[in-house]
Motif scaffolding. Structure first.
Motif, PDB file in Angstrom:
ATOM      1  N   UNK A  24       9.433  -0.820   8.167  1.00 29.53           N
ATOM      2  CA  UNK A  24      10.207  -1.974   7.728  1.00 29.53           C
ATOM      3  C   UNK A  24      11.001  -1.611   6.476  1.00 29.53           C
ATOM      4  N   UNK A  25      12.054  -2.331   6.230  1.00 33.67           N
ATOM      5  CA  UNK A  25      12.861  -2.123   5.031  1.00 33.67           C
ATOM      6  C   UNK A  25      12.428  -3.065   3.898  1.00 33.67           C
ATOM      7  N   UNK A  26      11.397  -3.860   4.141  1.00 32.04           N
ATOM      8  CA  UNK A  26      10.919  -4.809   3.129  1.00 32.04           C
ATOM      9  C   UNK A  26       9.662  -4.278   2.463  1.00 32.04           C
ATOM     10  N   UNK A  27       9.464  -4.658   1.204  1.00 34.16           N
ATOM     11  CA  UNK A  27       8.249  -4.326   0.446  1.00 34.16           C
ATOM     12  C   UNK A  27       7.938  -2.838   0.453  1.00 34.16           C
ATOM     13  N   UNK A  28       8.930  -2.028   0.210  1.00 34.88           N
ATOM     14  CA  UNK A  28       8.759  -0.579   0.207  1.00 34.88           C
ATOM     15  C   UNK A  28       8.052  -0.150  -1.079  1.00 34.88           C
ATOM     16  N   UNK A  29       6.998   0.662  -0.919  1.00 37.97           N
ATOM     17  CA  UNK A  29       6.277   1.245  -2.048  1.00 37.97           C
ATOM     18  C   UNK A  29       6.531   2.747  -2.006  1.00 37.97           C
ATOM     19  N   UNK A  30       6.824   3.331  -3.153  1.00 39.81           N
ATOM     20  CA  UNK A  30       7.049   4.776  -3.230  1.00 39.81           C
ATOM     21  C   UNK A  30       5.980   5.409  -4.122  1.00 39.81           C
ATOM     22  N   UNK A  31       5.760   6.705  -3.925  1.00 43.27           N
ATOM     23  CA  UNK A  31       4.830   7.462  -4.765  1.00 43.27           C
ATOM     24  C   UNK A  31       5.496   8.766  -5.170  1.00 43.27           C
ATOM     25  N   UNK A  32       5.259   9.179  -6.396  1.00 44.73           N
ATOM     26  CA  UNK A  32       5.785  10.443  -6.890  1.00 44.73           C
ATOM     27  C   UNK A  32       4.751  11.554  -6.801  1.00 44.73           C
ATOM     28  N   UNK A  33       5.152  12.736  -7.201  1.00 46.61           N
ATOM     29  CA  UNK A  33       4.316  13.932  -7.113  1.00 46.61           C
ATOM     30  C   UNK A  33       2.984  13.767  -7.848  1.00 46.61           C
ATOM     31  N   UNK A  34       2.999  13.238  -9.043  1.00 51.70           N
ATOM     32  CA  UNK A  34       1.758  13.103  -9.837  1.00 51.70           C
ATOM     33  C   UNK A  34       0.769  12.160  -9.161  1.00 51.70           C
ATOM     34  N   UNK A  49       2.884  17.493   0.510  1.00 50.63           N
ATOM     35  CA  UNK A  49       3.528  16.180   0.421  1.00 50.63           C
ATOM     36  C   UNK A  49       4.057  16.051  -1.000  1.00 50.63           C
ATOM     37  N   UNK A  50       5.367  16.081  -1.146  1.00 49.17           N
ATOM     38  CA  UNK A  50       5.986  16.060  -2.469  1.00 49.17           C
ATOM     39  C   UNK A  50       6.341  14.663  -2.943  1.00 49.17           C
ATOM     40  N   UNK A  51       6.607  13.768  -2.007  1.00 50.82           N
ATOM     41  CA  UNK A  51       7.080  12.433  -2.377  1.00 50.82           C
ATOM     42  C   UNK A  51       6.835  11.486  -1.212  1.00 50.82           C
ATOM     43  N   UNK A  52       6.540  10.232  -1.524  1.00 47.41           N
ATOM     44  CA  UNK A  52       6.443   9.189  -0.500  1.00 47.41           C
ATOM     45  C   UNK A  52       7.629   8.266  -0.692  1.00 47.41           C
ATOM     46  N   UNK A  53       8.476   8.190   0.330  1.00 49.27           N
ATOM     47  CA  UNK A  53       9.687   7.365   0.269  1.00 49.27           C
ATOM     48  C   UNK A  53       9.428   5.921   0.682  1.00 49.27           C
ATOM     49  N   UNK A  54       8.428   5.713   1.547  1.00 46.72           N
ATOM     50  CA  UNK A  54       8.186   4.383   2.087  1.00 46.72           C
ATOM     51  C   UNK A  54       6.731   4.291   2.544  1.00 46.72           C
ATOM     52  N   UNK A  55       5.948   3.492   1.832  1.00 44.08           N
ATOM     53  CA  UNK A  55       4.569   3.217   2.239  1.00 44.08           C
ATOM     54  C   UNK A  55       4.436   1.720   2.436  1.00 44.08           C
ATOM     55  N   UNK A  56       3.873   1.332   3.592  1.00 42.88           N
ATOM     56  CA  UNK A  56       3.677  -0.082   3.884  1.00 42.88           C
ATOM     57  C   UNK A  56       2.267  -0.290   4.408  1.00 42.88           C
ATOM     58  N   UNK A  57       1.456  -0.926   3.581  1.00 39.16           N
ATOM     59  CA  UNK A  57       0.048  -1.120   3.913  1.00 39.16           C
ATOM     60  C   UNK A  57      -0.126  -1.966   5.169  1.00 39.16           C
ATOM     61  N   UNK A  59       1.742  -2.475   7.752  1.00 33.35           N
ATOM     62  CA  UNK A  59       2.136  -1.771   8.975  1.00 33.35           C
ATOM     63  C   UNK A  59       1.368  -0.464   9.165  1.00 33.35           C
ATOM     64  N   UNK A  60       0.573  -0.091   8.175  1.00 33.49           N
ATOM     65  CA  UNK A  60      -0.153   1.182   8.180  1.00 33.49           C
ATOM     66  C   UNK A  60       0.819   2.330   8.492  1.00 33.49           C
ATOM     67  N   UNK A  61       1.852   2.412   7.637  1.00 34.13           N
ATOM     68  CA  UNK A  61       2.972   3.333   7.858  1.00 34.13           C
ATOM     69  C   UNK A  61       3.292   4.064   6.556  1.00 34.13           C
ATOM     70  N   UNK A  62       3.660   5.326   6.703  1.00 33.11           N
ATOM     71  CA  UNK A  62       4.113   6.098   5.548  1.00 33.11           C
ATOM     72  C   UNK A  62       5.244   7.033   5.982  1.00 33.11           C
ATOM     73  N   UNK A  63       6.189   7.211   5.072  1.00 28.43           N
ATOM     74  CA  UNK A  63       7.297   8.153   5.259  1.00 28.43           C
ATOM     75  C   UNK A  63       7.274   9.063   4.037  1.00 28.43           C
ATOM     76  N   UNK A  64       6.965  10.340   4.263  1.00 34.92           N
ATOM     77  CA  UNK A  64       6.812  11.288   3.164  1.00 34.92           C
ATOM     78  C   UNK A  64       7.781  12.451   3.327  1.00 34.92           C
ATOM     79  N   UNK A  65       7.913  13.242   2.264  1.00 34.32           N
ATOM     80  CA  UNK A  65       8.832  14.380   2.274  1.00 34.32           C
ATOM     81  C   UNK A  65       8.105  15.632   1.794  1.00 34.32           C
ATOM     82  N   UNK A  66       8.356  16.727   2.513  1.00 36.78           N
ATOM     83  CA  UNK A  66       7.936  18.062   2.092  1.00 36.78           C
ATOM     84  C   UNK A  66       9.214  18.825   1.747  1.00 36.78           C
ATOM     85  N   UNK A  67       9.378  19.159   0.479  1.00 36.59           N
ATOM     86  CA  UNK A  67      10.582  19.855   0.018  1.00 36.59           C
ATOM     87  C   UNK A  67      10.431  21.350   0.310  1.00 36.59           C
ATOM     88  N   UNK A  68      11.138  21.832   1.307  1.00 34.60           N
ATOM     89  CA  UNK A  68      10.982  23.221   1.741  1.00 34.60           C
ATOM     90  C   UNK A  68      11.535  24.230   0.737  1.00 34.60           C
TER      91      UNK A  68
END
Length: 181
Positions: A24-34, A49-57, A59-68
């Motif tokens: 979803x595009x609503x209530x997006x939670x992000x997380x940083x490296x630390x 896992x370097x960064x979380x762009x979108x976590x939604x509790x 929906x039990x969904x996460x969108x994360x990034x691995x910086x190659x």
């Protein structure tokens, strides 16, 4: 029951294989490296896992990034002549993202440990340094949980996996109850 469960997860695998899963595009939670470093037991250089762009509790969904670009040494170690990211490290990044999602959904009350790869498929090489995006959804029937995950590279699905894990706290509780009786 087991056959019905297996069919349900095969159906999820098919959905994850055919199109990029969106949250979803609503209530997006992000997380940083630390924040990620404080949750996952893996440490640099094995934290993928370097960064979380979108976590939604809900929906039990996460969108994360691995910086190659940060993983140049892994390219050199495994294939010095080509910029191909090793597939087992793609799987490791997917496992870390699912473990992170399990931890966050459980309100920081323990995590699932990944026990097996239920099903997995790779769809192509990951060549170059563009970010690897990982999208996951989970389904749990405590203490067992399933993580459905896809690795996306250059806007194409590069890998899909269904991972099976067990809730460590739930497993300890079940074992202790059995042991004391």
């Amino acid at each position: 029951m087991l056959l019905a469960l297996k069919q349900e997860y095969n159906d999820y695998f098919e959905v994850f294989s055919k199109g990029i899963v969106m949250g979803s595009e609503e209530n997006i939670v992000t997380l940083g490296q630390k924040e990620i470093e404080n949750i996952l037991p893996q440490k640099k250089p094995y934290l993928f896992v370097d960064e979380v762009l979108n976590y939604q509790k809900e929906e039990e969904y996460i969108q994360a990034v691995c910086n190659l670009k940060k993983r140049i040494n892994f390219y050199k170690d495994f294939n010095p002549n080509k910029l191909i990211f090793p597939s087992f490290l793609v799987l490791e990044a997917m496992c870390q993202a699912v473990a992170l999602l399990w931890y966050l959904v459980r309100d920081n009350q323990g995590s699932h440990r990944i026990l097996m790869i239920f099903k997995m498929e790779f769809f192509g090489k990951i060549e170059g340094y563009d970010p690897l995006e990982i999208r996951c959804k989970i389904k749990t029937k405590e203490p067992i949980g399933f993580g459905f995950t896809q690795a996306i590279y250059k806007n194409k699905i590069a890998a899909v996996a269904v991972l099976k894990g067990v809730n460590i706290l739930g497993a300890d509780h079940a074992f202790n109850s059995w042991y004391q009786s």
